[in-house]
Every structure is written in structure tokens, then in C-alpha cells.
Design an enzyme around this catalytic site. Structure first.
Site, PDB file in Angstrom:
ATOM      1  NE  ARG A 118      -3.875   0.638   1.928  1.00  0.00           N
ATOM      2  CZ  ARG A 118      -5.092   0.745   2.453  1.00  0.00           C
ATOM      3  NH1 ARG A 118      -5.305   1.542   3.488  1.00  0.00           N
ATOM      4  NH2 ARG A 118      -6.096   0.052   1.954  1.00  0.00           N
ATOM      5  CG  ASP A 236     -13.755   6.106  -1.369  1.00  0.00           C
ATOM      6  OD1 ASP A 236     -13.756   5.987  -0.117  1.00  0.00           O
ATOM      7  OD2 ASP A 236     -12.709   6.105  -2.047  1.00  0.00           O
ATOM      8  CB  CYS A 276     -14.149   1.084  -0.173  1.00  0.00           C
ATOM      9  SG  CYS A 276     -13.713   2.825  -0.036  1.00  0.00           S
ATOM     10  NE  ARG A 304     -10.137  -5.364   0.494  1.00  0.00           N
ATOM     11  CZ  ARG A 304      -9.397  -4.330   0.921  1.00  0.00           C
ATOM     12  NH1 ARG A 304      -9.987  -3.236   1.390  1.00  0.00           N
ATOM     13  NH2 ARG A 304      -8.080  -4.366   0.865  1.00  0.00           N
TER      14      ARG A 304
HETATM   15  N1   CP Z   1     -11.271  -0.222   2.308  1.00  0.00           N
HETATM   16  C1   CP Z   1     -10.003  -0.247   2.748  1.00  0.00           C
HETATM   17  O1   CP Z   1      -9.042  -0.483   1.997  1.00  0.00           O
HETATM   18  O2   CP Z   1      -9.861  -0.028   4.094  1.00  0.00           O
HETATM   19  P1   CP Z   1      -8.507   0.229   4.871  1.00  0.00           P
HETATM   20  O3   CP Z   1      -7.948   1.548   4.380  1.00  0.00           O
HETATM   21  O4   CP Z   1      -8.880   0.273   6.319  1.00  0.00           O
HETATM   22  O5   CP Z   1      -7.549  -0.882   4.575  1.00  0.00           O
HETATM   23  N1  NVA Z   2     -10.131   6.513  -1.708  1.00  0.00           N
HETATM   24  C1  NVA Z   2      -9.758   6.144  -0.357  1.00  0.00           C
HETATM   25  C2  NVA Z   2      -9.953   4.689  -0.150  1.00  0.00           C
HETATM   26  C3  NVA Z   2      -9.627   4.184   1.238  1.00  0.00           C
HETATM   27  C4  NVA Z   2      -9.801   2.707   1.369  1.00  0.00           C
HETATM   28  C5  NVA Z   2      -8.321   6.541  -0.091  1.00  0.00           C
HETATM   29  O1  NVA Z   2      -7.473   6.354  -0.968  1.00  0.00           O
HETATM   30  O2  NVA Z   2      -8.051   7.066   0.987  1.00  0.00           O
END
Ligand code: CP
Ligand code: NVA
Length: 317
Positions: A118, A236, A276, A304
Site C-alpha cells: 500500500r 467513497d 469501501c 475483502r
Molecule cells: N477499504 C479499505 O481499503 O480499508 P482500509 O484503508 O482500512 O484498509
Molecule cells: N479513496 C480512499 C480509499 C480508502 C480505502 C483513499 O485512498 O483514501
């Protein structure tokens, strides 16, 4: 005692050794395979039937941004499959700061069987994945969130039995979640409409990727038009991770795009609401909607786990 299932897939997985960076690397059949496997693994987990094909295998989880769902579902998923997950904090790996993303990928691949990342810049992930000789999974970048989209499709399929021809409306920011949803919908025959404020539409290059995977979504600036007749209404946050300084300005611009009872009333009678998560009640969605009867957001969050277990199993078998 319940016997364990046979762990070796036969024939071997067609996804063995592959990366999952955008979902566009998969065909329609491969996407369906992941979803079908997710449904099977969910059934096994619900019945408490052990399935541990990844014994002795290790997943590295590199996080440059915070997480609840991604971190916990990947770690628990690896554990349930018999493997182990290593959580690497931002101050540890520091992608692109202590060493190049490709050196990070090459080194991790010497210890680890798969890497989940991430981070902010999608190109960093691509560089790392290009150098790592093990499967790399995108756990969210500024541009894509493919694991989320797999869980989204799984949830929609559970709700309606089929994805082909389903009408889904995403209302809000044309962000990473919208991009991955567009590719996922294209791969599964879902008809997606994205309603966004002027200047906040999805990346048109990524929409071309969706087009190449099946069909580009319909884009509009009218949330009411998008919601009309939809079976799934999705939103979102208005400011994603990394955009915190824009949050106040965005609140004004995005206010007409709030998913509330009035907007949901335009959707189909049996419409479901997805998000999400994390969510900001009173901003992109009202509490009445997200905590109401149409909401499936906690099933979606659970999915998930099942979708990622399927992905891990198929990439590592
Ligand atoms: N939806 C999602 O990816 O949640 P987190 O940011 O908590 O991992
Ligand atoms: N669009 C959001 C999604 C979080 C899961 C972000 O990138 O923060």
C-alpha cells in the site's frame, strides 16, 4: 475431527506467479475464477473446514499509509490459509527513500513468497513489482485499489446472483476506488455509471484500460441521473489519504453528491448501498443510508478477506 482438504490444486492455478496491480492484467475468465474461488473459500470458512494450502509460505505487507481492513484481512487470510504475514510499517521499508523500489522488491523476494504493497505513487509499485520475482499485490495506490474491487463484485454478486448486466452507480470522487471498480465492472459485464463533480472525474487513461477490459463506464456530473434505476449505489470519501489539505474545500464542491435517502429513492426498489470504508457519516453518505436496510458495507468489508484469500491461493499455487 474435521479432515483437512487436499491442498494441491489440480490442475495448477492459471494465475500462479502473477501480480495483481490493477485487475486489468486478468481476463474475464480469470476474474470469474477469483470470485468463484472466493465464494468457495468463504463457504469453507463459514463451515470451519480447514484449508491450509499455504503452509510455510510468507506474505510481506508493506504499508506507507494507514489501514484497518487491508492489513487485518490480509494477515488473517494468510493465517487461515496456513501461512504467515509480516506487517512492515512506513518507518521500516520507506519505499523509495532508503533504497530504490526495485531494490526493495528484489530483496524482499529473497525472503518472502508474495508482497502486498500500500503506497502513494502507482509507479513505485510497478517498479517494485517489476524487480520482485514473486507475486506482488496492490493493497491500494493513489490510482488503484484492485482488492477492494474484487470484494465489491463479490458483494454485488451475493446480492443479485449475477453480475452480467447489473447497473452500478458510483457517486463521488473519481479516485482509486472508482478506477478499480471501473476495471472490475468492465471485466464482469457490469454497467457502471460514475457521477462526479466537475474536475474530479476519473483518470481517462485508466478509463481506456477499463474499455480494453470490456467497456468504459458512463460518466456524468449529475448524481440523480446516475442513481436512477441503479441496483447498486456506491460512494467513497471525498478526500482520499494524501488529500487531507483539500478536505474542507472538497466538502463544498461534493455536497450535491452526498448519498442520502433522497438519492437512494431514485435507485431500484431492491438497490443496495456499498462503501469501501472508512466512511464519513454526514459527508459522502448519511447515517440513515449507511446504517439503513439497503447497506451491505459490513458484508463488503468481510468479503475483502474471502476475495484476498482466493487471490493469494491462486497466485501462490
Ligand atoms: N477499504 C479499505 O481499503 O480499508 P482500509 O484503508 O482500512 O484498509
Ligand atoms: N479513496 C480512499 C480509499 C480508502 C480505502 C483513499 O485512498 O483514501
Amino acid at each position: 475431527m474435521i479432515p483437512e482438504l487436499e491442498s494441491t490444486p489440480s490442475p495448477p492455478s492459471p494465475l500462479s506467479g502473477r501480480d495483481c496491480l490493477t485487475l486489468a492484467e486478468f481476463t474475464r475468465e480469470e476474474t470469474r475464477l477469483i470470485l468463484d474461488e472466493a465464494t468457495r473459500l468463504k463457504g469453507l470458512q463459514r463451515s470451519r473446514i480447514p484449508f491450509r494450502p499455504l503452509r510455510g509460505r510468507t506474505l510481506a505487507m508493506v504499508f506507507q499509509k494507514p489501514s484497518n481492513r487491508t492489513r487485518v484481512s490480509f494477515e488473517v487470510g494468510m493465517y487461515q490459509l496456513g501461512g504467515h504475514a509480516l506487517h512492515l510499517l512506513p518507518q521500516e521499508i520507506q519505499i523509495g527513500k532508503r533504497e530504490t523500489p526495485s531494490d526493495t522488491g528484489r530483496v524482499l523476494a529473497r525472503y518472502i513468497d508474495a508482497i502486498m504493497v500500500r503506497t502513494f505513487d502507482h509507479e513505485e509499485l510497478e517498479e517494485l513489482a517489476g524487480a520482485a520475482e514473486v507475486p506482488v499485490i496492490n493493497g491500494l495506490t493513489d490510482q488503484h485499489h484492485p482488492c477492494q474491487a474484487l470484494a465489491d463484485l463479490l458483494t454485488a454478486r451475493e446480492g443479485f446472483g449475477t453480475l452480467e448486466g447489473l447497473e452500478v452507480s458510483y457517486i463521488g470522487d473519481g479516485n482509486n476506488v472508482a478506477h478499480s471498480l471501473a476495471i472490475a465492472c468492465a471485466l464482469t459485464g457490469v454497467r457502471l455509471t460514475i457521477a462526479h463533480p466537475e474536475g474530479h472525474g476519473p483518470d481517462l487513461g485508466i478509463m481506456e484500460l477499463a474499455d480494453a477490459s470490456g467497456a468504459a463506464p458512463t460518466l456524468t456530473e449529475d448524481p440523480r441521473e446516475a442513481a436512477s434505476g441503479a441496483r447498486v449505489v456506491y460512494t467513497d470519501v471525498w478526500a482520499s489519504m494524501g488529500q487531507e489539505s483539500e478536505a474542507e474545500e472538497r466538502k463544498k464542491k461534493f455536497a450535491p453528491y452526498q448519498v442520502n435517502d433522497e438519492l437512494m429513492a431514485l435507485a431500484a426498489d431492491d438497490a443496495i448501498f456499498l462503501h469501501c470504508l472508512p466512511a464519513h457519516r454526514g459527508e459522502e453518505v448519511t447515517a440513515d443510508v449507511i446504517d439503513g436496510p439497503a447497506s451491505r458495507v459490513f458484508d463488503q468489508a468481510e468479503n475483502r478477506l474471502h476475495a484476498q484469500k482466493a487471490l493469494l491461493y491462486l497466485l501462490l499455487s
